[in-house]
Design an enzyme around this catalytic site. Structure first.
Site, mmCIF file in Angstrom:
data_model
loop_
_atom_site.group_PDB
_atom_site.id
_atom_site.type_symbol
_atom_site.label_atom_id
_atom_site.label_comp_id
_atom_site.label_asym_id
_atom_site.label_seq_id
_atom_site.Cartn_x
_atom_site.Cartn_y
_atom_site.Cartn_z
ATOM 1 N N CYS B 48 0.826 -1.213 0.000
ATOM 2 C CA CYS B 48 0.000 0.000 0.000
ATOM 3 C C CYS B 48 0.862 1.266 0.000
ATOM 4 C CB CYS B 48 -0.965 -0.001 1.180
ATOM 5 S SG CYS B 48 -0.181 -0.307 2.747
ATOM 6 N N ASN B 49 2.120 1.128 0.357
ATOM 7 C CA ASN B 49 2.976 2.310 0.419
ATOM 8 C C ASN B 49 4.014 2.401 -0.688
ATOM 9 O OD1 ASN B 49 1.980 3.830 2.534
ATOM 10 N ND2 ASN B 49 2.938 2.505 4.056
ATOM 11 N N ARG B 50 4.146 1.355 -1.492
ATOM 12 C CA ARG B 50 5.131 1.411 -2.581
ATOM 13 C C ARG B 50 4.821 0.380 -3.648
ATOM 14 N NH1 ARG B 50 9.967 1.832 -0.737
ATOM 15 N NH2 ARG B 50 9.343 2.194 1.411
ATOM 16 N N HIS B 97 18.916 0.451 -1.978
ATOM 17 C CA HIS B 97 17.506 0.796 -1.792
ATOM 18 C C HIS B 97 16.714 -0.424 -1.310
ATOM 19 C CE1 HIS B 97 13.689 2.859 -2.447
ATOM 20 N NE2 HIS B 97 13.267 1.728 -3.012
ATOM 21 N N GLY B 194 -16.289 3.190 13.902
ATOM 22 C CA GLY B 194 -15.489 3.988 12.968
ATOM 23 C C GLY B 194 -14.234 3.258 12.521
ATOM 24 N N MET B 196 -11.047 3.896 13.199
ATOM 25 C CA MET B 196 -10.058 3.628 14.241
ATOM 26 C C MET B 196 -10.443 2.394 15.065
ATOM 27 S SD MET B 196 -7.354 5.336 14.240
ATOM 28 C CE MET B 196 -6.704 5.181 15.892
#
Lengths: 274, 433
Positions: B48-50, B97, B194, B196
């Site tokens: 989800c982040n890369r 990397h 919700g 959270m």
């Protein structure tokens, strides 16, 4: 310096190093230090065991009579308990309390002298050995319950007060400390009870004076009472059951130590209490 | 064959693009086959982040451009207009990397542990794909990823980078575990349905909390959340009655005033909780009256408490960075020494083949003129010439390996090829301009 003393001092040094490493672990959250502390503790237990074996070989009897040898055996049992908790129970932080206690006991034993007491050998049969070993195991159990109780109270205070510092991070969870304390009492109580019964039977056989005022009897009964009180405090399912049990374990341990010191101070010299 | 990584991450692309860059599991094999069509090796890492494409490219390959185009197309751009979202690292930087990614040093939450598993999954998925040119993972990427796993493991075991909760929901779990030890078999009550609440509930489920009761002012929403997580939905008015049954309460409603008061707690638990009750109040404004914390056996934490734990832990993780970077740096050196050595292997082989061909040709010519020699004499000449060639080529071979190791490989390789008239086919991985 003879072999027993040399090994005893080596064990003491290992205990001191283990305690110092655990102290640094608490302060710095260093990742590898607890494992190093456990290794030092193992080294101390090995050296301590060898020292007591050397004692047995040197004097031809187990180190169970006399202040120095008795305290040394108790120190070894406490250190062994801490080592088992660190390796099998993965609760090494309990060593923060247990290892200094073991080191202090070993140091007092060293100062008192690792020599057998000048008492008649006729009484030192298997029942006597069993009586002393079980009593020591019972006191070791009480020491573990004290350590778990003390850490429980501190961790409880951190969690209630929302203080997320070193104690919060390093100490085990409340439930774990409660469980260890309860088990230590449940294991220690039968050991001590059987030991007292054996002691009574043994004294009857040899016609010793074991009246109510005898310091050994008084101390044994006080300790037994502390065990019962600490377990009773944990009984039921009240809101503060675990906290109360921890508090009674800590106070009870202090009472047992204070009782020993007072009884020994009040006793006439050479009476041979421990 | 140069190494390269083309990617977009939380550092370069906003979430709305990152979620479109991401390749689903089913899309990965097709993408890998396209990237490896010209003989390249390829691995796609998509979280989800890369989303990143790791490549080991043959000479003259346009694999980097191909990867750029592949990613750009996913957001409906051409490679040029989407360039601002991408980064491209080559050779040593590409290896470094990946090692930093696998160690969690490039993660949004420093040191988060999931990324190593995601890198392993990406590698395993690529290992299962093979095209016309064979498997899409060859010797170079295999070694690269194995080294990355090793470095990631070392960073986690030798530093404190992964210690402590680093998000609000994991801090909540951490707190609950400090009270209960293991959370297996414990029960949770969730007030409010919700995002959270759901995230925290997910974390608790991962730790073994199996029974969850969800209460929400809108019952349907509670039922939806309960169904998703295998819990039980109750009506809002019933939540106090559920308190005696649970160990953990998560509050995250949008109520403008406290919904859990001392009075309500005492009503539900007149003799106090029989077991410790951990209340995590992540709502703003708070859902739980502050005085609830004073009740015996009740442990109440709000969002500020959780954030304090997160900040402390992240501060401690940052202090571990130099040690972690040193492990990565050493890993890059070791990998690059191996990889550079790999680059000179074809040239050394060609050089030795050329020497052997010349020796054979000259020896055959000499033996034709020395037909009177006994077989023993011929063997002696064979050994002599072999020894001569080996001695002549020993120094150039050793120097080639040294040059590859210290970064001068390309120039020296060109010189050797020129001097010995070696075939252009002798060029190897990493041996580029």
């Amino acid at each position: 310096m003879e072999l027993t003393q040399t090994l005893h001092v080596v064990a003491l040094a290992f205990y001191a190093l283990a305690a110092a490493l655990l102290g640094v672990s608490l302060a710095r959250s260093a990742r590898r230090l607890p494992a190093a502390a456990t290794a030092c503790l193992a080294g101390g237990v090995a050296a301590h065991g060898a020292a007591l074996a050397a004692f047995t070989a040197r004097y031809g009897e187990l180190p169970l009579v006399g202040l120095g040898p008795s305290l040394s055996v108790l120190a070894l049992l406490v250190a062994l308990g801490s080592l088992l908790l660190a390796t099998l129970g993965r609760t090494g932080p309990l060593g923060l309390v247990l290892v200094p206690v073991a080191a202090a006991l070993a140091a007092v034993a060293e100062v008192a002298g690792m020599r057998p007491a000048a008492q008649e050998m006729a009484f030192r049969g298997p029942w006597f050995v069993l009586h002393v070993v079980l009593a020591m195991a019972g006191y070791a159990g009480l020491t573990v319950a004290f350590a778990a109780g003390l850490m429980y109270l501190l961790q409880f205070r951190q969690l209630k007060g929302k203080r997320f510092g070193a104690v919060f991070r390093f100490f085990p969870p409340l439930d774990t400390l409660d469980r260890i304390g309860r088990r230590a009492l449940m294991v220690g109580l039968p050991f001590l009870a059987v030991s007292l019964l054996l002691g009574w039977a043994w004294s009857e056989r040899f016609g010793f004076d074991m009246q109510a005022g005898n310091p050994k009897v008084v101390w044994g009964v006080i300790t037994l009472g502390v065990f019962v009180a600490a377990l009773a405090a944990r009984a039921g399912q009240g809101a503060a059951r675990a906290w109360r049990g921890a508090l009674v374990s800590v106070v009870g341990f202090a009472v047992v130590v204070a009782a020993y010191v007072l009884l020994r101070a009040a006793e006439s010299a050479g009476a041979g209490f421990l | 064959m140069p190494l390269a990584v083309v990617g977009a991450s939380h550092r370069t692309a906003p979430i709305e693009h990152r979620e479109r860059f991401a390749l689903g599991r089913a899309e990965v094999p097709g993408a890998l086959l396209g990237l490896a069509a010209d003989g390249a090796e390829a691995v796609v890492l998509s979280t989800c982040n890369r989303t990143e494409v790791y490549l080991s490219l043959p000479d003259g390959s346009d694999g980097v451009e191909h990867a750029r185009a592949l990613l750009a197309a996913r957001i409906g751009h051409d490679a040029t207009s989407a360039a601002r979202f991408f980064y491209v690292h080559r050779d040593r930087q590409a290896a470094e990397h990946l090692f930093r990614v696998a160690a969690g040093l490039d993660s949004m939450i420093l040191g988060e542990p999931q990324i190593q598993g995601q890198v392993k999954e990406a590698y395993a998925a690529a290992r299962e794909v093979a095209g016309e040119n064979g498997p899409v993972v060859g010797q170079a990427l295999h070694r690269l990823f194995q080294t990355a796993f090793s470095i990631g493991g070392r960073v986690r075991s030798e530093t404190g980078l992964g210690i402590g909760a680093a998000s609000v929901s994991s801090a909540a779990v951490h707190l609950a575990k400090k009270i209960f030890g293991s959370l297996k078999g414990h029960r949770a009550l969730v007030l409010g349905a919700g995002e959270m609440s759901e995230t925290t509930l997910e974390c608790l489920r991962d730790e073994g909390v199996r029974t969850a009761i969800v209460a929400n002012r809108t019952y349907d929403r509670a039922a939806e959340l309960a169904e998703r997580w295998g819990g039980e939905a109750i009506h809002w008015e019933e939540f106090a009655g559920a308190l005696p049954q649970v160990d953990i309460v998560i509050c995250s409603t949008a109520a403008p005033h406290p919904v859990l008061t001392v009075e309500r707690l005492r009503g539900a638990l007149p003799h106090g909780p029989r077991r410790p009750l951990c209340i995590i109040d992540i709502a703003i404004p708070r859902d739980v009256e502050a005085a609830v914390a004073e009740q015996p056996n009740v442990f109440l934490y709000n969002i500020d408490d959780l954030q304090q734990i997160v900040d402390d832990n992240l501060g401690r993780r940052r202090a571990e960075l130099p040690q972690a970077e040193a492990i990565v740096g050493q890993g890059v050196e070791d990998f690059w020494a191996w990889y550079s050595g790999l680059a000179v292997v074809p040239t050394i082989r060609a050089l030795r083949d050329r020497g052997e061909q010349m020796r054979q040709a000259e020896m055959q010519r000499a033996l034709r003129q020395l037909a009177h020699l006994t077989p023993e004499d011929q063997l002696a000449i064979d050994a002599l010439t072999r020894s001569l060639v080996n001695k002549v080529l020993h120094a150039p071979t050793a120097r080639l390996r040294d040059a590859a190791g210290n970064g001068r490989g390309t120039g020296v390789l060109d010189t050797v090829r020129y001097l010995f008239e070696l075939d252009r086919d002798a060029r190897g991985p990493g041996d580029t301009d």
